[in-house]
Design a protein around this motif. Sequence first.
Motif, mmCIF file in Angstrom:
data_model
loop_
_atom_site.group_PDB
_atom_site.id
_atom_site.type_symbol
_atom_site.label_atom_id
_atom_site.label_comp_id
_atom_site.label_asym_id
_atom_site.label_seq_id
_atom_site.Cartn_x
_atom_site.Cartn_y
_atom_site.Cartn_z
ATOM 1 N N LEU A 1 2.165 -15.295 0.718
ATOM 2 C CA LEU A 1 1.307 -15.114 1.890
ATOM 3 C C LEU A 1 0.934 -13.643 2.073
ATOM 4 C CD1 LEU A 1 -0.032 -16.324 4.414
ATOM 5 C CD2 LEU A 1 2.098 -15.911 5.636
ATOM 6 N N GLU A 2 1.921 -12.770 1.907
ATOM 7 C CA GLU A 2 1.642 -11.332 2.068
ATOM 8 C C GLU A 2 0.603 -10.859 1.058
ATOM 9 O OE1 GLU A 2 5.831 -9.527 3.846
ATOM 10 O OE2 GLU A 2 5.643 -9.872 1.710
ATOM 11 N N ASN A 3 0.693 -11.387 -0.154
ATOM 12 C CA ASN A 3 -0.304 -11.033 -1.164
ATOM 13 C C ASN A 3 -1.701 -11.432 -0.706
ATOM 14 O OD1 ASN A 3 0.342 -9.873 -3.987
ATOM 15 N ND2 ASN A 3 2.132 -11.145 -3.516
ATOM 16 N N ILE A 4 -1.822 -12.662 -0.235
ATOM 17 C CA ILE A 4 -3.141 -13.129 0.193
ATOM 18 C C ILE A 4 -3.647 -12.298 1.370
ATOM 19 C CG2 ILE A 4 -4.437 -15.086 1.128
ATOM 20 C CD1 ILE A 4 -2.619 -16.928 -0.375
ATOM 21 N N MET A 5 -2.745 -12.024 2.318
ATOM 22 C CA MET A 5 -3.154 -11.256 3.498
ATOM 23 C C MET A 5 -3.577 -9.838 3.109
ATOM 24 S SD MET A 5 -3.069 -13.228 6.111
ATOM 25 C CE MET A 5 -2.955 -12.268 7.621
ATOM 26 N N LEU A 6 -2.869 -9.259 2.138
ATOM 27 C CA LEU A 6 -3.246 -7.913 1.687
ATOM 28 C C LEU A 6 -4.664 -7.927 1.125
ATOM 29 C CD1 LEU A 6 -2.721 -4.947 0.906
ATOM 30 C CD2 LEU A 6 -1.707 -5.774 -1.212
ATOM 31 N N PHE A 7 -4.943 -8.929 0.268
ATOM 32 C CA PHE A 7 -6.266 -8.943 -0.344
ATOM 33 C C PHE A 7 -7.349 -9.268 0.684
ATOM 34 C CE2 PHE A 7 -3.785 -8.555 -4.076
ATOM 35 C CZ PHE A 7 -4.559 -7.669 -4.804
ATOM 36 N N ALA A 8 -7.001 -10.096 1.677
ATOM 37 C CA ALA A 8 -7.964 -10.354 2.747
ATOM 38 C C ALA A 8 -8.311 -9.037 3.441
ATOM 39 C CB ALA A 8 -7.378 -11.344 3.741
ATOM 40 N N ASN A 9 -7.297 -8.249 3.689
ATOM 41 C CA ASN A 9 -7.518 -6.961 4.347
ATOM 42 C C ASN A 9 -8.388 -6.039 3.491
ATOM 43 O OD1 ASN A 9 -6.947 -4.184 5.277
ATOM 44 N ND2 ASN A 9 -5.586 -5.239 6.700
ATOM 45 N N LEU A 10 -8.161 -6.073 2.187
ATOM 46 C CA LEU A 10 -8.950 -5.217 1.302
ATOM 47 C C LEU A 10 -10.415 -5.661 1.275
ATOM 48 C CD1 LEU A 10 -6.494 -4.689 -1.674
ATOM 49 C CD2 LEU A 10 -6.850 -3.284 0.343
ATOM 50 N N TYR A 11 -10.654 -6.915 1.630
ATOM 51 C CA TYR A 11 -12.034 -7.381 1.748
ATOM 52 C C TYR A 11 -12.541 -7.253 3.175
ATOM 53 C CZ TYR A 11 -12.306 -9.157 -3.014
ATOM 54 O OH TYR A 11 -12.359 -9.249 -4.378
ATOM 55 N N GLY A 12 -11.807 -6.518 3.993
ATOM 56 C CA GLY A 12 -12.273 -6.231 5.346
ATOM 57 C C GLY A 12 -12.257 -7.415 6.294
#
Lengths: 348, 306
Positions: free
Chosen positions: A111-122
């Motif tokens: 989940l943290e991985n997905i959330m990190l990448f979501a954040n990187l996509y703004g």
Amino acid sequence: MLKMEEAAGNGNYESRNVIIEVKGLTKIFENKLKAVDSVTFSVYEGEIFSFLGPNGAGKSTTIKMLTTLLRPSEGDAVVCGFDLRKQPQEVRWSVGVVPQEYTADEDMTGLENIMLFANLYGIPGDVARKRADELLTLVELNEAAGRKVSTYSGGMRRRLELACGLVNHPKVLFLDEPTLGLDVQTRTAVWRYIRILKEQYGMTLFLTTHYLEEADGLCERVGIIDHGRIVRLGTTGELKSSVGGDAIELGIREKDVDLTSFIMKVDSVTSVVRENDHYRIKAPLGEEAAPAIMDAVRSAGYHVDRISLTKPTLDEVYLEYTGHKLRDEEANSQQVMAQQRTVRRARA
Amino acid sequence: MATTEASVIGGLKVKDEGQVRINKGMLHGLWALTNRELKKWYKVPVLLFLSIIQPVIWLGLFGKAMNFGALFTSTSFNIPGLNIPKATLDQLATQAMLSTFGTTDYFSFLAVGMLSFIILFTAMFSGMSIVWDRRFGFLDKLLSTPVARGSIVMGKVFSSVIRSLAQAAIVLVVAVVLGMDTGKITVVGLAGTFLALFLMAMGLSALFLMLALRSTDWQSQMAIMNLLNLPLLFASNALFPSKLMPGWLQVVAKLNPVSYATDAGRQLLLGVPGFAPLGFDFLYLTAFAVLFSGVGIFLSWRYLSR
Ligand SMILES: Nc1ncnc2c1ncn2[C@@H]1O[C@H](COP(=O)(O)OP(=O)(O)O)[C@@H](O)[C@H]1O
Ligand SMILES: [Mg+2]
């Protein structure tokens, strides 16, 4: 080498929107190796397109160029309407990538991985959380979402990579060897997700593979790539009929007469070769040609011993156009290591 | 990329977020990347413990063993023929200590140096994480997202800065417990010291990251680290005052940002005379931090993607 128009394999695709347009794309590495040699092709909106080729053919290098990770040495491409060279940032906003290696952060949970990448996509936090749930459901990782990635099996990692690549709801998803080293079950699951993305979400998918059955079963159009060049490109059907269509094997009781030219006269038969006690016949549509041949043979007073029909596989296409079977080519040591790491984790 | 129509994923009807506000700002993702590194650190307390163990050992063993003051005071040597009174000898010793270290207490002198030491050693490892990220393909994945290339580097710089400051705070507490002179410590002095340490941490982290930008193997990165860290430590006033060093070494120490952070710390915490005016310490450190962060961000655009 084929001429461009011939390689384009348009079929009835002319009416569809082009979403990736590649012209003369070339990558020459510092060591002078020409990994991708002037490839030209288009990918249409909403299709599953694939590059089929052996290790070292230049598949990953092409994907890395199209996803802005490598700078092309020559040539241009337009991805989702953006110029690869002039608007790399816009390209990044609109595509998703599932790399060949497992690259998720091992120390974090899925989940943290997905959330990190979501954040990187703004993507704002609350939306990201919803998307994460939605994607975890798609790839069936809900239960493992709170566990560290280092505890994941290979199949779970691959599915997580897929979820990470989808987090920005990309128009085009690039998948580099999405089923490399996976067991049959996970492979089937990944194929299922890919179909869901295409059919229910209208996503365009560009994948690479060195598994013939993957290209055959999953993709509409396939580019066969070898030594950095596209040697043949078309729909799987076109590719197969380009090797002469279906093969019919016919055995006749009357062994001492030669019926070659007689069979040749039957409608739609393109070639007949007499081999020992049987004939090898090629026809674009075997299921129509076979009964016609049998009728003709019988009405001429001969007896059919046996008849069999084989549909061509991409294997034959592959052999025909590259002059060799899919073989593993020596890759550089770093690549081999990365691949071994991926395969090892896939099996873990 | 706000999708307006409802989209369906995995058979789930997803009510898509009509007008999703996508943050396309230059700084988006910076904190997430910083936090990614920080999590790895604070979620594993053992790492924190291990990283402060070294400076604490230096303090406890080296700092206590090198009891320069006691060289004179606790021995009863005398020069034959001259019967110098003990009080005079003690006073001589005190003067010698004061003129050398600016304080009679080497332990306190070293304690401030150890704050710089921990910053230096934490910053040194900041480059390592980018080497690992590259090796495991994580960096490529970051690069395929639209996050600013500079944020990838600055996320690592900031996490390294935060870590090193937290560790410096722990080392300071340990030093006080072990007997560091607290007589002259003020809130302003503390804040100033940590500001100086912050600037040094920022510059050093950016420096080590820059050196790692192109590196693909950790061995060469280790070699670079080892090549730089001991000179940076010894050719500074962190362990020993630079004014007693040979001339060429003094030049190095005068250029070394570690000297200025340590100097500022000693002036602010111990009230000792500095080797440069306090204002100059801060000016130098600010320039160092800004310069190397700037160059780091610039190089990240050039070198992260190939
Ligand atoms: N960074 C690099 N430097 C030099 N050669 C490379 C690099 N990356 C890949 N290659 C070489 O380019 C060729 C194509 O590689 P790649 O695109 O990874 O092939 P594929 O993905 O089809 O297996 C290989 O011969 C590989 O060794
Ligand atoms: Mg590859």
